[in-house]
Design a protein around this motif. Structure first.
Motif, PDB file in Angstrom:
ATOM      1  N   ASP A 587       6.218 -53.599 -51.537  1.00  0.00           N
ATOM      2  CA  ASP A 587       7.519 -53.704 -52.206  1.00  0.00           C
ATOM      3  C   ASP A 587       8.571 -53.296 -51.180  1.00  0.00           C
ATOM      4  OD1 ASP A 587       9.656 -53.830 -53.910  1.00  0.00           O
ATOM      5  OD2 ASP A 587       9.178 -51.985 -54.999  1.00  0.00           O
ATOM      6  N   ILE A 588       9.348 -54.261 -50.706  1.00  0.00           N
ATOM      7  CA  ILE A 588      10.327 -54.025 -49.651  1.00  0.00           C
ATOM      8  C   ILE A 588      11.724 -54.171 -50.229  1.00  0.00           C
ATOM      9  CG2 ILE A 588      11.151 -54.759 -47.380  1.00  0.00           C
ATOM     10  CD1 ILE A 588       8.336 -55.759 -46.788  1.00  0.00           C
ATOM     11  N   THR A 589      12.486 -53.080 -50.187  1.00  0.00           N
ATOM     12  CA  THR A 589      13.843 -53.081 -50.730  1.00  0.00           C
ATOM     13  C   THR A 589      14.814 -52.618 -49.657  1.00  0.00           C
ATOM     14  OG1 THR A 589      13.553 -50.827 -51.573  1.00  0.00           O
ATOM     15  CG2 THR A 589      13.075 -52.637 -53.091  1.00  0.00           C
ATOM     16  N   MET A 590      16.096 -53.019 -49.846  1.00  0.00           N
ATOM     17  CA  MET A 590      17.106 -52.664 -48.854  1.00  0.00           C
ATOM     18  C   MET A 590      18.423 -52.367 -49.536  1.00  0.00           C
ATOM     19  SD  MET A 590      18.102 -54.663 -45.368  1.00  0.00           S
ATOM     20  CE  MET A 590      18.712 -53.719 -43.971  1.00  0.00           C
ATOM     21  N   SER A 591      19.100 -51.343 -49.048  1.00  0.00           N
ATOM     22  CA  SER A 591      20.458 -51.033 -49.467  1.00  0.00           C
ATOM     23  C   SER A 591      21.357 -51.160 -48.242  1.00  0.00           C
ATOM     24  CB  SER A 591      20.530 -49.602 -50.022  1.00  0.00           C
ATOM     25  OG  SER A 591      21.866 -49.217 -50.258  1.00  0.00           O
ATOM     26  N   GLY A 592      22.485 -51.829 -48.416  1.00  0.00           N
ATOM     27  CA  GLY A 592      23.388 -52.016 -47.287  1.00  0.00           C
ATOM     28  C   GLY A 592      23.152 -53.306 -46.545  1.00  0.00           C
ATOM     29  N   GLY A 593      22.398 -54.202 -47.151  1.00  0.00           N
ATOM     30  CA  GLY A 593      22.158 -55.499 -46.540  1.00  0.00           C
ATOM     31  C   GLY A 593      21.986 -56.560 -47.607  1.00  0.00           C
ATOM     32  N   LYS A 594      22.307 -57.794 -47.271  1.00  0.00           N
ATOM     33  CA  LYS A 594      22.116 -58.920 -48.186  1.00  0.00           C
ATOM     34  C   LYS A 594      21.470 -60.054 -47.407  1.00  0.00           C
ATOM     35  CE  LYS A 594      26.932 -60.360 -47.441  1.00  0.00           C
ATOM     36  NZ  LYS A 594      28.240 -60.645 -48.073  1.00  0.00           N
ATOM     37  N   ASN A 595      21.015 -61.039 -48.168  1.00  0.00           N
ATOM     38  CA  ASN A 595      20.298 -62.167 -47.564  1.00  0.00           C
ATOM     39  C   ASN A 595      19.116 -61.670 -46.729  1.00  0.00           C
ATOM     40  OD1 ASN A 595      22.353 -63.853 -48.619  1.00  0.00           O
ATOM     41  ND2 ASN A 595      23.609 -63.514 -46.772  1.00  0.00           N
ATOM     42  N   VAL A 596      18.371 -60.754 -47.297  1.00  0.00           N
ATOM     43  CA  VAL A 596      17.274 -60.119 -46.566  1.00  0.00           C
ATOM     44  C   VAL A 596      16.075 -61.058 -46.490  1.00  0.00           C
ATOM     45  CG1 VAL A 596      15.732 -58.136 -46.484  1.00  0.00           C
ATOM     46  CG2 VAL A 596      18.066 -57.860 -47.350  1.00  0.00           C
ATOM     47  N   GLU A 597      15.558 -61.223 -45.293  1.00  0.00           N
ATOM     48  CA  GLU A 597      14.342 -62.005 -45.067  1.00  0.00           C
ATOM     49  C   GLU A 597      13.355 -61.145 -44.281  1.00  0.00           C
ATOM     50  OE1 GLU A 597      15.380 -65.567 -43.053  1.00  0.00           O
ATOM     51  OE2 GLU A 597      16.485 -66.419 -44.755  1.00  0.00           O
ATOM     52  N   ASN A 617      22.778 -46.704 -46.362  1.00  0.00           N
ATOM     53  CA  ASN A 617      21.937 -47.843 -46.023  1.00  0.00           C
ATOM     54  C   ASN A 617      20.513 -47.402 -45.716  1.00  0.00           C
ATOM     55  OD1 ASN A 617      24.249 -49.321 -46.248  1.00  0.00           O
ATOM     56  ND2 ASN A 617      24.621 -49.467 -44.047  1.00  0.00           N
ATOM     57  N   TYR A 618      19.554 -48.202 -46.174  1.00  0.00           N
ATOM     58  CA  TYR A 618      18.167 -47.934 -45.842  1.00  0.00           C
ATOM     59  C   TYR A 618      17.324 -49.183 -46.077  1.00  0.00           C
ATOM     60  CZ  TYR A 618      17.545 -47.403 -50.922  1.00  0.00           C
ATOM     61  OH  TYR A 618      17.521 -47.613 -52.273  1.00  0.00           O
ATOM     62  N   LEU A 619      16.185 -49.183 -45.413  1.00  0.00           N
ATOM     63  CA  LEU A 619      15.135 -50.157 -45.643  1.00  0.00           C
ATOM     64  C   LEU A 619      13.918 -49.365 -46.102  1.00  0.00           C
ATOM     65  CD1 LEU A 619      13.841 -53.037 -45.297  1.00  0.00           C
ATOM     66  CD2 LEU A 619      13.192 -52.291 -42.991  1.00  0.00           C
ATOM     67  N   ARG A 620      13.418 -49.680 -47.306  1.00  0.00           N
ATOM     68  CA  ARG A 620      12.288 -48.928 -47.848  1.00  0.00           C
ATOM     69  C   ARG A 620      11.076 -49.848 -47.968  1.00  0.00           C
ATOM     70  NH1 ARG A 620      12.919 -45.248 -53.135  1.00  0.00           N
ATOM     71  NH2 ARG A 620      14.229 -44.133 -51.616  1.00  0.00           N
ATOM     72  N   GLY A 647      16.978 -42.725 -38.449  1.00  0.00           N
ATOM     73  CA  GLY A 647      15.744 -41.973 -38.600  1.00  0.00           C
ATOM     74  C   GLY A 647      14.809 -42.630 -39.587  1.00  0.00           C
ATOM     75  N   VAL A 648      13.688 -41.961 -39.825  1.00  0.00           N
ATOM     76  CA  VAL A 648      12.659 -42.469 -40.727  1.00  0.00           C
ATOM     77  C   VAL A 648      12.227 -41.340 -41.648  1.00  0.00           C
ATOM     78  CG1 VAL A 648      10.306 -43.377 -40.884  1.00  0.00           C
ATOM     79  CG2 VAL A 648      11.846 -44.218 -39.103  1.00  0.00           C
ATOM     80  N   THR A 649      12.046 -41.653 -42.944  1.00  0.00           N
ATOM     81  CA  THR A 649      11.539 -40.700 -43.919  1.00  0.00           C
ATOM     82  C   THR A 649      10.200 -41.182 -44.454  1.00  0.00           C
ATOM     83  OG1 THR A 649      13.752 -39.988 -44.572  1.00  0.00           O
ATOM     84  CG2 THR A 649      11.976 -39.546 -46.119  1.00  0.00           C
ATOM     85  N   PHE A 650       9.213 -40.273 -44.482  1.00  0.00           N
ATOM     86  CA  PHE A 650       7.889 -40.562 -45.008  1.00  0.00           C
ATOM     87  C   PHE A 650       7.734 -39.832 -46.342  1.00  0.00           C
ATOM     88  CE2 PHE A 650       7.721 -40.734 -40.421  1.00  0.00           C
ATOM     89  CZ  PHE A 650       6.932 -41.837 -40.125  1.00  0.00           C
ATOM     90  N   ALA A 651       7.322 -40.558 -47.387  1.00  0.00           N
ATOM     91  CA  ALA A 651       7.038 -39.940 -48.686  1.00  0.00           C
ATOM     92  C   ALA A 651       5.537 -39.735 -48.788  1.00  0.00           C
ATOM     93  CB  ALA A 651       7.556 -40.809 -49.823  1.00  0.00           C
ATOM     94  N   LEU A 652       5.100 -38.483 -48.787  1.00  0.00           N
ATOM     95  CA  LEU A 652       3.680 -38.149 -48.657  1.00  0.00           C
ATOM     96  C   LEU A 652       3.237 -37.200 -49.757  1.00  0.00           C
ATOM     97  CD1 LEU A 652       4.063 -37.497 -44.872  1.00  0.00           C
ATOM     98  CD2 LEU A 652       2.614 -39.314 -45.771  1.00  0.00           C
ATOM     99  N   ILE A 700       7.700 -45.624 -46.714  1.00  0.00           N
ATOM    100  CA  ILE A 700       8.387 -45.302 -45.469  1.00  0.00           C
ATOM    101  C   ILE A 700       9.802 -45.852 -45.591  1.00  0.00           C
ATOM    102  CG2 ILE A 700       8.469 -45.718 -42.979  1.00  0.00           C
ATOM    103  CD1 ILE A 700       5.421 -46.082 -43.088  1.00  0.00           C
ATOM    104  N   GLN A 701      10.777 -45.018 -45.311  1.00  0.00           N
ATOM    105  CA  GLN A 701      12.173 -45.439 -45.430  1.00  0.00           C
ATOM    106  C   GLN A 701      12.873 -45.298 -44.093  1.00  0.00           C
ATOM    107  OE1 GLN A 701      14.539 -44.571 -49.019  1.00  0.00           O
ATOM    108  NE2 GLN A 701      15.962 -43.480 -47.694  1.00  0.00           N
ATOM    109  N   VAL A 702      13.444 -46.403 -43.621  1.00  0.00           N
ATOM    110  CA  VAL A 702      14.239 -46.404 -42.392  1.00  0.00           C
ATOM    111  C   VAL A 702      15.692 -46.179 -42.800  1.00  0.00           C
ATOM    112  CG1 VAL A 702      14.941 -47.714 -40.372  1.00  0.00           C
ATOM    113  CG2 VAL A 702      12.627 -47.982 -41.291  1.00  0.00           C
TER     114      VAL A 702
END
Length: 791
Positions: A587-597, A617-620, A647-652, A700-702
């Motif tokens: 499941d790939i989601t993004m905030s701060g971007g559109k037309n995501v491919e 903004n993030y890419l999760r 940076g990168v955040t890891f949910a563990l 993982i969130q960028v």
């Protein structure tokens, strides 16, 4: 006969120290458990208690101070040495600490203004409500609230204090009303340069600047002189020059001030009166209510439970107590001010004053840090604090040792390694984890293990444990309880690899609920399948051999304890997190971007998107993974292109425990170049505690800064990987610059070299000699940099 008497005395000592203690707080009986008690400095101990009644718990922390100790004195400190402003208790102590004046214990002080600005726009926040004097310097003087006063004769007072005085010019004398406080009519109010910079007083008044005559100080009981340095002014809000004062007069004193001229000399007499007696106050903090008087608790009717701070004394002030109570939490409910009176009586105090509480409540010690848990989560900046100061010379030589524990119960077959505190000749705690000591114990209680510092309870009964350091000894009561029949394994199953050993955890619970480790070597151990896991029959130390499951069993007499061992062997150092990289399972989601491919790479993804105006903004990347075996590092390799990656955040989640969000924020993630972002496992959990495995990764969130609207971005994440440091390097062909053997040359190889050169850490070095000169030096770092840069 002597042995019988000694046994009787020891039995009596244990009966007294470990008996349940009760104490009444406002006629309600509480159980009182002592959680900690240790000497922390000259003539000073710190004690931690738990008061319990039903489901109500109150955690109490206090110091008991022998003020007859010749090295001790008190100091009050105003935040940043100004009337207004705020500073944490620990910061006040550390800022004033130095050789020959060690601020080693302290509490927060008075209530304070939480809002307001002066006519000049200066914040009044942090101004104490009542009076404050620190080391003889007056920060505020008024007759509001009760006071704790430490006078020039080292006497303590809790009472109302009347501050007054006179100012004489020629044949005219007028009264003094206060210092750095709101002015009132018909008295002189002084303002000094600790105030707001201006007097902040307006209306019908007259003001004039003055300075002390050379050699004089602003003090009590002894007259001092000032010389006028300005023309009088009726404008009000006069500036206060550095090192000078302003005299403010209203009503009848306005004409007195107006009659002064530059060069005039005035005489000032200041008084402080407690219970009809004049004193010389050197340290003053204020508070209310005065809830313990002459040994009697005063119930002021306040029924609210909050964190609380108070100061008390006994023996006419020869013993002083700093006491705080935690509150507003599940571990401590807080208390009423009247409860404080009864708690102080428990410590032996006869007088006590309530100080500011709530989020301000803090008990600080230099050796052990902040002892309580402030209800704000962190220390609050307070207006002032009261501190215990050692005037002894600094001395780093250990002259006395003590056990951190004041007594200890150990279950049969239990192991106990004590913590030893070290003190200098003046009684200052200077080492909270002394090494190189040895233990001694009577063989009827047990033995000392080969490290010389661990007691093994193989016997029974009561006795003493002795610690020895450089010929200095100390003892502690110790009791071996039970017969070992309630031992159990700490874990019913574990995951391990084939590269490390693990000592099976065996434990027992004491009657007070304390869980203590037992020595696994007292059992005889076997493995159900030694081709999968082996275990030392007389040690309880196991090691994986190959992938699979086996049962290890320990026996003692008719007791049998078993644990499942799952062996997972990493066969290479670097594994892709998702070898297939099937994007339909992510499941790939993004905030701060559109037309995501999003498109797959071999071990990662490529993301194309158009920037938008969002700020967060993030890419999760979301997919649940159970990480194989015992990983050492999680790694994301990323080329952000022009994307502003931060940076990168890891949910563990470690073995079903609460989820943990671990953010890795490098100093820089350069644009249009490949960066490696690592999260070492041992930076967020105890990697040696096998109860933390397996580890589950949720996402993982960028993280990114603000994108440029409508700009096209391409971000490459060619690798999302798990690193197993002890696994072999799979490549048989050496890769230039690959110091840590993960199959590539990146910044992590530079880090591995630095750790080897600076800290002799060879655990991550596979091929450090990159320039083939037979040594590993800074020149190898240069060689790796050149490879990374393509030189």
């Amino acid at each position: 006969m002597k042995k019988t008497l000694l046994s009787l005395l020891l039995a009596m000592a244990f009966s007294a120290t470990w008996a349940t203690t009760t104490w009444n707080l406002l006629d309600v009986e509480y159980q009182v458990d002592t959680l900690f008690h240790a000497k922390i400095g000259p003539g000073t101990t710190q004690t931690s208690l738990l008061f319990t009644h039903g489901t109500t718990h109150m955690r109490v922390f206090y110091t008991t101070i022998d003020m007859t100790n010749p090295w001790l004195t008190m100091r009050a400190v105003c935040g940043h040495d100004k009337t207004a402003g705020g500073e944490t208790v620990s910061s006040m102590a550390q800022r004033n600490d130095g050789p020959g004046h060690r601020f080693f214990a302290g509490i927060n002080g008075d209530f304070f203004y939480t809002s307001g600005t002066t006519a000049q726009g200066v914040s009044m926040v942090g101004t104490p409500v009542g009076s404050c004097i620190g080391d003889g310097v007056v920060y505020r003087l008024n007759n509001q609230e009760y006071k704790y006063v430490f006078d020039a004769n080292h006497n303590s007072h809790i009472n109302t204090v009347t501050f007054d005085g006179t100012v004489t010019a020629g044949d005219n004398t007028v009264n003094v009303g206060g210092v750095n406080t709101d002015a009132t009519g018909n008295v002189i109010t002084f303002y000094n340069d600790r105030y707001y910079g201006y007097t902040n007083q307006t209306g019908t008044c007259c003001e004039v600047q003055a300075k002390l005559v050379e050699g004089d100080t602003f003090n009590f009981l002894t007259p001092f002189k000032m010389v006028i340095t300005s023309e009088p002014s009726t404008a009000g809000d006069m500036p206060i020059p550095a090192g000078q004062y302003v005299l403010h007069g209203q009503g009848s004193t306005a004409s007195f001030v107006e009659g002064l001229a530059p060069g005039d000399v005035i005489e000032v007499n200041m008084n402080a009166v407690v219970a009809g007696n004049k004193i010389d106050p050197r340290e003053v903090v204020s508070g209310q209510p005065w809830m313990l008087r002459n040994g009697e608790t005063i119930n002021d009717g306040n029924t609210d439970a909050h964190p609380r701070t108070c100061i008390g004394f006994a023996n006419g002030g020869q013993t002083v107590i700093f006491l705080v109570v935690d509150g507003r939490s599940t571990i401590s409910a807080g208390c009423r001010t009247a409860h404080l009176g009864d708690m102080l009586r428990y410590t032996g105090a006869t007088e006590g004053l309530n100080l500011d509480g709530g989020g301000s409540t803090t008990l600080y010690t230099s050796a052990l840090g902040v002892r309580n848990v402030p209800s704000d989560g962190t220390e609050r900046a307070d207006c002032n604090g009261l501190f215990l100061v050692s005037l002894a010379p600094d001395d780093d030589a250990i002259a006395e040792i003590r056990f951190m524990q004041w007594e200890q119960k150990v279950p049969k077959y239990g192991v106990f390694k004590p913590v030893i505190y070290g003190y200098n000749q003046y009684g200052m705690l200077i080492n909270t984890d002394l090494q190189d000591f040895t233990l001694e114990v009577d063989e009827t209680l047990g033995t000392i293990k080969s490290d010389g510092q661990t007691f093994l309870a193989t016997g029974s009964g009561n006795g003493v444990l002795t610690a020895v350091y450089n010929g200095i000894t100390t003892t502690m009561p110790i009791a071996v309880v039970g017969n070992g029949d309630n031992m159990r394994l700490s874990l019913d199953s574990i995951i391990t690899d084939t590269y490390r050993t693990h000592s099976v955890g065996v434990e027992s619970t004491l009657d007070d609920g304390t869980i203590m480790p037992l020595d696994p070597a007292v059992l005889t151990w076997t493995s159900s399948d030694e081709s999968i896991v082996t275990i030392g029959s007389n040690t309880g130390t196991l090691q994986g051999v190959s992938d699979g499951e086996a049962i290890v069993t320990g026996t003692l007499a008719d007791m049998s304890l078993s644990m499942k061992v799952i062996v997972q062997k990493p066969v290479k150092r670097v594994y892709p997190l998702d070898p297939e990289m099937n994007l339909s399972t992510w499941d790939i989601t993004m905030s701060g971007g559109k037309n995501v491919e999003v498109s797959p790479l071999e071990n990662g993804i490529q993301v194309n998107y158009t920037g938008s105006s969002s700020r967060n903004n993030y890419l999760r990347l979301t997919k649940d993974f159970t990480l194989w075996s015992l990983p050492d590092t999680l790694r994301v390799r990323i080329n952000p292109g022009e994307a502003p990656v931060t940076g990168v955040t890891f949910a563990l989640r470690p073995n079903g425990k609460n989820i943990s969000y671990q953010a890795v924020k490098p100093n820089e993630v350069p644009a249009n170049s490949l960066s490696t972002i690592d999260l070492p496992i041992d930076q967020w959990i105890d990697a040696n505690d096998l109860s933390n495995y397996p580890i589950e990764l949720s996402y993982i969130q960028v993280s990114m800064g603000k994108s440029t609207t409508n700009q096209s971005y391409t971000m490459l994440i060619p690798g999302i990987e798990v690193i197993y440091r002890n696994a072999p390097v799979t490549s048989t062909v050496p890769i230039a610059g690959d110091v840590n053997g993960d199959g590539e040359c990146t910044g992590s190889d530079v880090t591995a070299l630095y750790n080897y050169i600076l800290y002799n850490d060879a655990t991550a070095i596979v091929n450090g000699d990159q320039n083939a000169d037979s040594v590993i030096t800074a020149s190898d770092v240069t060689a790796v940099y050149n490879i990374i840069l393509g030189l």
